[in-house]
Write a protein that holds these residues in place. Structure first.
Motif, PDB file in Angstrom:
ATOM      1  N   VAL A 152      37.740   0.614  25.449  1.00  0.00           N
ATOM      2  CA  VAL A 152      36.564   0.749  24.583  1.00  0.00           C
ATOM      3  C   VAL A 152      36.668   2.030  23.757  1.00  0.00           C
ATOM      4  N   GLY A 153      37.141   3.107  24.382  1.00  0.00           N
ATOM      5  CA  GLY A 153      37.317   4.365  23.651  1.00  0.00           C
ATOM      6  C   GLY A 153      38.241   4.200  22.449  1.00  0.00           C
ATOM      7  N   GLN A 154      39.328   3.455  22.658  1.00  0.00           N
ATOM      8  CA  GLN A 154      40.284   3.230  21.560  1.00  0.00           C
ATOM      9  C   GLN A 154      39.689   2.326  20.478  1.00  0.00           C
ATOM     10  N   LEU A 155      38.896   1.359  20.896  1.00  0.00           N
ATOM     11  CA  LEU A 155      38.267   0.447  19.927  1.00  0.00           C
ATOM     12  C   LEU A 155      37.257   1.204  19.068  1.00  0.00           C
ATOM     13  N   VAL A 156      36.536   2.131  19.701  1.00  0.00           N
ATOM     14  CA  VAL A 156      35.553   2.938  18.979  1.00  0.00           C
ATOM     15  C   VAL A 156      36.262   3.748  17.892  1.00  0.00           C
TER      16      VAL A 156
END
Ligand code: PBG
Length: 331
Positions: A152-156
């Motif tokens: 999720v951090g990378q998608l953000v």
């Protein structure tokens, strides 16, 4: 014809055939109308210049360098297609998908170029890591598993970089839990509160993404996507997925694939009444193309019947490789 007698006692109140007797009559009572406004054209953007490489399993669909993607967006605009969704094919892939949020990567460059050269075009971006990781998975792999929260951090970061480039709508297609809320919060924090989110809310583990993986070179090198994409057998679970994404702030919810999940589209639309999108995916497109090319099917008719059925089920928005062809036929 000699032995045919009119059945004189047949007194019908309703003759449903009355409204089918001519094209103007049929058009008058038509319940579902397709419009180019509802179509979103996918574009696969690669590195380089002057590149326009047809994808073997998807006739009529190309890998395009940024300059060619701009030309395609303008030509599509000329056909009446006002929305494109961008997918990236970077040269550099690594285990965390870092080129997904590189401001100089193909998608970010294409967003800026299309917004500059074709300002009337609405630009959507696909937010996922599978095209950017060397292992082809949609996220960060830790101990052989796709780790939800680090992903999720990378998608953000990816979504924020698309918004910074000028994307109008970001479309997370990864199926991690909690990504819509995280993306919404990050966008708002950085002043991108006008950027909308179209979530791939109910995305199934489908065999019909095969040709796309040729196009995007994103097939997983080991394992598959069953730990995050949905089981094709489940429809009630799709409603939970969609409800969750709406709570988290999705502006538009999508069901994918389209044709095999018309029941899911209908239920999602009925239940939530949200702007509802459906993705007519690569395999669905390639099947019609192949049958058409073999002369086994009347492809233009089959295409319009297919798109009509997706709209009839409840889709307001259809992502389809047929966008330009359909718009030209409808003109
Ligand atoms: C993920 C993504 C995929 C598609 C759209 N976004 C591939 C996948 O989930 O494996 C498939 C689209 C298609 O088949 O047309 N970035």
């Amino acid at each position: 014809m000699s032995q045919i007698h009119t059945h004189s006692s047949l007194k019908l109140t309703h003759r449903l055939r009355r409204l089918r007797q001519s094209e103007p009559m049929r058009a008058l009572v038509r319940e579902t109308r397709l419009s180019p406004d509802m179509f979103v054209l996918p574009l696969f953007v690669c590195e380089g210049e002057g590149v326009r490489r047809e994808i073997g399993s998807m006739p009529g669909v190309f890998n395009l360098s940024v300059d060619e993607a701009v030309k395609e967006a303008r030509a599509a605009h000329g056909d009446g297609i006002n929305s494109v969704i961008l997918f990236g094919l970077p040269d550099h892939k690594d285990d965390i998908g870092s080129s997904a949020y590189d401001p100089e990567a193909p998608v970010q460059c294409a967003v800026r170029a299309i917004k500059r050269e074709s300002p009337g075009t609405l630009v959507l971006t696909d937010v996922c890591l599978c095209e950017y990781t060397d292992h082809g998975h949609c996220g960060v792999v830790i101990d052989d598993e796709i780790a939800n929260d680090p992903t999720v951090g990378q998608l953000v970061r990816t979504a924020v970089s698309h918004a910074a480039a000028g994307a109008d709508i970001v479309a997370p297609s990864d199926m991690m839990d909690g990504r819509v809320a995280a993306i919404r919060a990050a966008l708002d924090e950085r002043g991108f509160e006008k950027v909308a989110i179209m979530s791939y809310a109910a995305k199934y583990w489908s065999a019909f993404y095969g040709p796309f993986r040729d196009a995007a070179d994103s097939a997983p090198k080991f394992g598959d996507r069953r730990s995050h994409q949905m089981d094709p057998a489940n429809a009630r679970e799709a409603l939970r997925e969609v409800e969750e994404d709406i709570h988290e702030g999705a502006d538009i919810v999508m069901v994918k694939p389209a044709l095999l999940y018309l029941d899911v589209i209908a239920r999602v639309k009925d239940r939530f009444g949200m702007p509802t999108a459906a993705y007519h995916v690569s395999g669905e497109y390639s099947m019609l193309k192949a049958a058409g090319r073999n002369g086994w099917i009347d492809e233009p008719r089959a295409m319009l019947e297919t798109l009509t059925s997706i709209a009839r089920a409840g889709a307001d928005i259809i992502v389809t490789y047929y966008a330009r062809e359909a718009a030209r036929l409808l003109a």
